[in-house]
Scaffold this motif. Structure first.
Motif, mmCIF file in Angstrom:
data_model
loop_
_atom_site.group_PDB
_atom_site.id
_atom_site.type_symbol
_atom_site.label_atom_id
_atom_site.label_comp_id
_atom_site.label_asym_id
_atom_site.label_seq_id
_atom_site.Cartn_x
_atom_site.Cartn_y
_atom_site.Cartn_z
ATOM 1 N N CYS A 86 6.602 29.656 -47.425
ATOM 2 C CA CYS A 86 6.527 28.804 -48.611
ATOM 3 C C CYS A 86 5.825 27.494 -48.272
ATOM 4 O O CYS A 86 4.953 27.036 -49.018
ATOM 5 C CB CYS A 86 7.923 28.535 -49.153
ATOM 6 S SG CYS A 86 7.943 27.505 -50.625
ATOM 7 N N ASN A 87 6.179 26.910 -47.152
ATOM 8 C CA ASN A 87 5.559 25.648 -46.753
ATOM 9 C C ASN A 87 4.065 25.820 -46.507
ATOM 10 O O ASN A 87 3.267 24.964 -46.897
ATOM 11 C CB ASN A 87 6.237 25.092 -45.499
ATOM 12 C CG ASN A 87 7.660 24.653 -45.771
ATOM 13 O OD1 ASN A 87 8.046 24.410 -46.903
ATOM 14 N ND2 ASN A 87 8.457 24.571 -44.719
ATOM 15 N N HIS A 115 7.394 35.787 -54.403
ATOM 16 C CA HIS A 115 8.438 34.774 -54.631
ATOM 17 C C HIS A 115 9.675 35.072 -53.796
ATOM 18 O O HIS A 115 10.278 34.159 -53.234
ATOM 19 C CB HIS A 115 8.796 34.695 -56.116
ATOM 20 C CG HIS A 115 7.783 33.957 -56.918
ATOM 21 N ND1 HIS A 115 7.711 32.582 -56.949
ATOM 22 C CD2 HIS A 115 6.783 34.395 -57.710
ATOM 23 C CE1 HIS A 115 6.719 32.213 -57.715
ATOM 24 N NE2 HIS A 115 6.125 33.304 -58.190
ATOM 25 N N ARG A 123 11.155 30.399 -45.472
ATOM 26 C CA ARG A 123 10.764 29.057 -45.897
ATOM 27 C C ARG A 123 9.431 28.615 -45.292
ATOM 28 O O ARG A 123 8.663 27.901 -45.927
ATOM 29 C CB ARG A 123 11.880 28.073 -45.532
ATOM 30 C CG ARG A 123 11.719 26.724 -46.144
ATOM 31 C CD ARG A 123 11.941 26.808 -47.624
ATOM 32 N NE ARG A 123 11.597 25.542 -48.221
ATOM 33 C CZ ARG A 123 11.253 25.396 -49.469
ATOM 34 N NH1 ARG A 123 11.224 26.430 -50.264
ATOM 35 N NH2 ARG A 123 10.960 24.227 -49.943
ATOM 36 N N VAL A 152 2.046 28.151 -47.832
ATOM 37 C CA VAL A 152 1.380 28.397 -49.115
ATOM 38 C C VAL A 152 1.230 27.086 -49.885
ATOM 39 O O VAL A 152 0.175 26.798 -50.448
ATOM 40 C CB VAL A 152 2.146 29.447 -49.951
ATOM 41 C CG1 VAL A 152 1.611 29.523 -51.374
ATOM 42 C CG2 VAL A 152 2.076 30.811 -49.281
ATOM 43 N N THR A 153 2.264 26.273 -49.888
ATOM 44 C CA THR A 153 2.214 24.986 -50.575
ATOM 45 C C THR A 153 1.143 24.084 -49.964
ATOM 46 O O THR A 153 0.366 23.449 -50.683
ATOM 47 C CB THR A 153 3.594 24.296 -50.515
ATOM 48 O OG1 THR A 153 4.551 25.145 -51.130
ATOM 49 C CG2 THR A 153 3.571 22.948 -51.214
ATOM 50 N N GLU A 154 1.088 24.046 -48.644
ATOM 51 C CA GLU A 154 0.090 23.216 -47.969
ATOM 52 C C GLU A 154 -1.325 23.688 -48.287
ATOM 53 O O GLU A 154 -2.206 22.878 -48.599
ATOM 54 C CB GLU A 154 0.313 23.239 -46.461
ATOM 55 C CG GLU A 154 -0.673 22.382 -45.702
ATOM 56 C CD GLU A 154 -0.465 22.411 -44.195
ATOM 57 O OE1 GLU A 154 -1.409 22.015 -43.497
ATOM 58 O OE2 GLU A 154 0.605 22.842 -43.734
ATOM 59 N N MET A 192 8.854 34.238 -50.169
ATOM 60 C CA MET A 192 8.751 32.793 -49.972
ATOM 61 C C MET A 192 10.135 32.151 -49.928
ATOM 62 O O MET A 192 10.368 31.221 -49.156
ATOM 63 C CB MET A 192 7.890 32.166 -51.059
ATOM 64 C CG MET A 192 6.419 32.463 -50.866
ATOM 65 S SD MET A 192 5.364 31.856 -52.198
ATOM 66 C CE MET A 192 5.574 30.096 -52.031
ATOM 67 N N THR A 230 -2.313 25.420 -50.908
ATOM 68 C CA THR A 230 -2.566 25.173 -52.327
ATOM 69 C C THR A 230 -2.963 23.718 -52.540
ATOM 70 O O THR A 230 -3.919 23.421 -53.267
ATOM 71 C CB THR A 230 -1.322 25.516 -53.160
ATOM 72 O OG1 THR A 230 -0.991 26.890 -52.939
ATOM 73 C CG2 THR A 230 -1.554 25.284 -54.635
ATOM 74 N N ASN A 231 -2.258 22.814 -51.901
ATOM 75 C CA ASN A 231 -2.573 21.390 -52.036
ATOM 76 C C ASN A 231 -3.946 21.058 -51.455
ATOM 77 O O ASN A 231 -4.688 20.266 -52.030
ATOM 78 C CB ASN A 231 -1.494 20.537 -51.371
ATOM 79 C CG ASN A 231 -0.211 20.543 -52.167
ATOM 80 O OD1 ASN A 231 -0.215 20.759 -53.370
ATOM 81 N ND2 ASN A 231 0.899 20.326 -51.488
#
Length: 50
Positions: free
Chosen positions: A31-32, A21, A28, A34-36, A24, A38-39
């Motif tokens: 973080c982007n 965390h 940034r 990891v988010t991508e 991340m 995950t989605n």
């Protein structure tokens, strides 16, 4: 019934979670990414439910 994770395992996981965390928030772009990812994983799972 005994838990499969020991106190040291739990504290290691908690430490690593905090570290992730922190990194991340600091980086940034991580973080982007990891988010991508995950989605993408979530969307693949939804496709297999059909």
């Amino acid at each position: 019934m005994r838990s499969s994770s020991t106190p040291s395992t739990r504290s290691t996981v908690m430490h690593e979670d905090g570290k992730i965390h922190y990194l991340m928030a600091e980086r940034r772009s991580i973080c982007n990414q990891v988010t991508e990812l995950t989605n993408r994983i979530k969307n693949k799972g939804e496709l297999h439910k059909i």
